[in-house]
Design an enzyme around this catalytic site. Sequence first.
Site, PDB file in Angstrom:
ATOM      1  N   TYR A   7     119.304  41.241   8.518  1.00  0.00           N
ATOM      2  CA  TYR A   7     119.060  40.250   7.453  1.00  0.00           C
ATOM      3  C   TYR A   7     119.857  40.607   6.193  1.00  0.00           C
ATOM      4  O   TYR A   7     120.517  39.756   5.599  1.00  0.00           O
ATOM      5  CB  TYR A   7     117.551  40.221   7.166  1.00  0.00           C
ATOM      6  CG  TYR A   7     117.111  39.256   6.087  1.00  0.00           C
ATOM      7  CD1 TYR A   7     117.316  37.880   6.214  1.00  0.00           C
ATOM      8  CD2 TYR A   7     116.460  39.723   4.942  1.00  0.00           C
ATOM      9  CE1 TYR A   7     116.887  37.008   5.219  1.00  0.00           C
ATOM     10  CE2 TYR A   7     116.025  38.851   3.954  1.00  0.00           C
ATOM     11  CZ  TYR A   7     116.246  37.494   4.095  1.00  0.00           C
ATOM     12  OH  TYR A   7     115.821  36.629   3.120  1.00  0.00           O
ATOM     13  N   ASN A  45     119.658  26.727   2.494  1.00  0.00           N
ATOM     14  CA  ASN A  45     118.396  27.429   2.294  1.00  0.00           C
ATOM     15  C   ASN A  45     117.690  27.836   3.592  1.00  0.00           C
ATOM     16  O   ASN A  45     116.935  28.798   3.607  1.00  0.00           O
ATOM     17  CB  ASN A  45     117.477  26.499   1.473  1.00  0.00           C
ATOM     18  CG  ASN A  45     116.050  26.990   1.419  1.00  0.00           C
ATOM     19  OD1 ASN A  45     115.746  27.949   0.707  1.00  0.00           O
ATOM     20  ND2 ASN A  45     115.164  26.349   2.174  1.00  0.00           N
ATOM     21  N   ALA A  52     123.622  39.943   6.622  1.00  0.00           N
ATOM     22  CA  ALA A  52     123.933  38.503   6.661  1.00  0.00           C
ATOM     23  C   ALA A  52     123.816  37.898   5.260  1.00  0.00           C
ATOM     24  O   ALA A  52     124.615  37.040   4.870  1.00  0.00           O
ATOM     25  CB  ALA A  52     122.994  37.788   7.632  1.00  0.00           C
TER      26      ALA A  52
HETATM   27  N1  NAP Z   1     110.263  33.444   0.135  1.00  0.00           N
HETATM   28  C1  NAP Z   1     110.851  34.590  -0.218  1.00  0.00           C
HETATM   29  O1  NAP Z   1     110.196  35.570  -0.599  1.00  0.00           O
HETATM   30  C2  NAP Z   1     112.355  34.708  -0.199  1.00  0.00           C
HETATM   31  C3  NAP Z   1     112.938  35.822  -0.844  1.00  0.00           C
HETATM   32  C4  NAP Z   1     114.308  35.957  -0.852  1.00  0.00           C
HETATM   33  C5  NAP Z   1     115.101  35.011  -0.227  1.00  0.00           C
HETATM   34  N2  NAP Z   1     114.520  33.959   0.422  1.00  0.00           N
HETATM   35  C6  NAP Z   1     115.413  33.001   1.075  1.00  0.00           C
HETATM   36  O2  NAP Z   1     115.007  31.698   0.718  1.00  0.00           O
HETATM   37  C7  NAP Z   1     115.272  30.794   1.793  1.00  0.00           C
HETATM   38  C8  NAP Z   1     113.992  30.032   2.137  1.00  0.00           C
HETATM   39  O3  NAP Z   1     113.003  30.979   2.503  1.00  0.00           O
HETATM   40  P1  NAP Z   1     111.463  30.552   2.655  1.00  0.00           P
HETATM   41  O4  NAP Z   1     110.672  31.788   2.398  1.00  0.00           O
HETATM   42  O5  NAP Z   1     111.198  29.333   1.859  1.00  0.00           O
HETATM   43  O6  NAP Z   1     111.419  30.211   4.223  1.00  0.00           O
HETATM   44  P2  NAP Z   1     110.279  29.451   5.095  1.00  0.00           P
HETATM   45  O7  NAP Z   1     109.093  29.154   4.259  1.00  0.00           O
HETATM   46  O8  NAP Z   1     110.103  30.274   6.309  1.00  0.00           O
HETATM   47  O9  NAP Z   1     110.968  28.047   5.478  1.00  0.00           O
HETATM   48  C9  NAP Z   1     112.033  28.010   6.362  1.00  0.00           C
HETATM   49  C10 NAP Z   1     112.533  26.608   6.466  1.00  0.00           C
HETATM   50  O10 NAP Z   1     113.720  26.626   7.312  1.00  0.00           O
HETATM   51  C11 NAP Z   1     113.548  25.638   8.313  1.00  0.00           C
HETATM   52  N3  NAP Z   1     114.286  26.007   9.522  1.00  0.00           N
HETATM   53  C12 NAP Z   1     114.057  27.045  10.384  1.00  0.00           C
HETATM   54  N4  NAP Z   1     114.983  27.048  11.354  1.00  0.00           N
HETATM   55  C13 NAP Z   1     115.810  25.989  11.116  1.00  0.00           C
HETATM   56  C14 NAP Z   1     116.957  25.476  11.759  1.00  0.00           C
HETATM   57  N5  NAP Z   1     117.476  26.067  12.859  1.00  0.00           N
HETATM   58  N6  NAP Z   1     117.539  24.357  11.251  1.00  0.00           N
HETATM   59  C15 NAP Z   1     117.032  23.762  10.141  1.00  0.00           C
HETATM   60  N7  NAP Z   1     115.962  24.214   9.473  1.00  0.00           N
HETATM   61  C16 NAP Z   1     115.357  25.330   9.964  1.00  0.00           C
HETATM   62  C17 NAP Z   1     112.070  25.535   8.541  1.00  0.00           C
HETATM   63  O11 NAP Z   1     111.796  24.264   9.148  1.00  0.00           O
HETATM   64  P3  NAP Z   1     110.640  24.084  10.253  1.00  0.00           P
HETATM   65  O12 NAP Z   1     109.347  24.215   9.453  1.00  0.00           O
HETATM   66  O13 NAP Z   1     110.853  22.724  10.806  1.00  0.00           O
HETATM   67  O14 NAP Z   1     110.842  25.211  11.228  1.00  0.00           O
HETATM   68  C18 NAP Z   1     111.551  25.645   7.103  1.00  0.00           C
HETATM   69  O15 NAP Z   1     111.645  24.401   6.453  1.00  0.00           O
HETATM   70  C19 NAP Z   1     115.831  31.641   2.933  1.00  0.00           C
HETATM   71  O16 NAP Z   1     117.230  31.597   2.936  1.00  0.00           O
HETATM   72  C20 NAP Z   1     115.347  33.048   2.586  1.00  0.00           C
HETATM   73  O17 NAP Z   1     116.183  34.037   3.125  1.00  0.00           O
HETATM   74  C21 NAP Z   1     113.166  33.790   0.450  1.00  0.00           C
END
Ligand code: NAP
Length: 248
Positions: free
Chosen positions: A155, A89, A158
């Site tokens: 993005y 994730n 990937a």
């Molecule tokens: N939210 C959306 O609208 C959405 C839509 C489509 C797909 N997605 C996908 O859903 C997934 C989660 O997205 P999100 O929106 O929940 O993201 P987010 O809120 O930005 O959270 C990202 C998480 O990844 C962690 N992280 C960042 N760099 C890291 C690393 N090098 N190693 C380990 N952990 C790391 C962060 O930890 P720290 O806080 O410690 O940095 C945080 O816990 C992603 O794959 C994204 O592409 C999200």
Amino acid sequence: MSDDHVALITGASRGLGRAMAETLAAQGFRVAINYASSHDAACAVRDRIVAAGGRAEVFAADVTDESAVTELGAAITETLGPVDVLVLNATGPQPAIPIEDLEWSDMLQQLEFFVKSPLLLTRAFLPTMKSRGWGRIIQIGSEVFTIGNANSSAYVSAKGAQLGLTRSWARELGPYGITVNLVAPGWIPVERHEGTAEEDFAGYLRDVPLGHMGTADDVAGAVAYLASDAGRFVTGQQLSVNGGRTFG
Ligand SMILES: NC(=O)c1ccc[n+]([C@@H]2O[C@H](COP(=O)([O-])OP(=O)(O)OC[C@H]3O[C@@H](n4cnc5c(N)ncnc54)[C@H](OP(=O)(O)O)[C@@H]3O)[C@@H](O)[C@H]2O)c1
């Protein structure tokens, strides 16, 4: 059945990963909460899970770094047991970059999260899953690959590669009782979207048949289904969680 299993959710200190950790823990999985730097936020997720009667621990690791992933595997195995549910994730920033300004390093930055990290983590936990004849690999993709959002080709490509991994690994690992699927969320507002203008949500919602934004719990529910016994005959699939904005 879930109390026999350990689920690692990468990037679970906030956003969608946090909801996945809480949902899987509520279903009885022992949960490894991975994060990169947000130690306090990750501990708060763990504390909520433990207060609710679940079992969880936090593990700092950059999941794009090979030696960090090796250490992560050893630490989780020692604390919670071997991982057999892997939720891929974690994400870094997803900047909008037009083609003229796009560097190969921008491509690599996304591939580190969505190809390299899944490979490192899957390789780390495959021996356990194979020896048990049971495993779940759940990639978190995105609807952007189906839509092909402009100015986001690093993005988007990937995320497409993640779907390719899902399909190929599903065929390769099916004979070992390991399922590999991809959950593709639409735009799900999380902490990093705070301050988004109402008109941006309204514009997005014009193409959402269900007529409202999804929540992190909606995505976590799909992950929980694929991790559960109910999902045992589903592999190689993309499950879109976007209110019907795309088909497939
Ligand atoms: N939210 C959306 O609208 C959405 C839509 C489509 C797909 N997605 C996908 O859903 C997934 C989660 O997205 P999100 O929106 O929940 O993201 P987010 O809120 O930005 O959270 C990202 C998480 O990844 C962690 N992280 C960042 N760099 C890291 C690393 N090098 N190693 C380990 N952990 C790391 C962060 O930890 P720290 O806080 O410690 O940095 C945080 O816990 C992603 O794959 C994204 O592409 C999200």
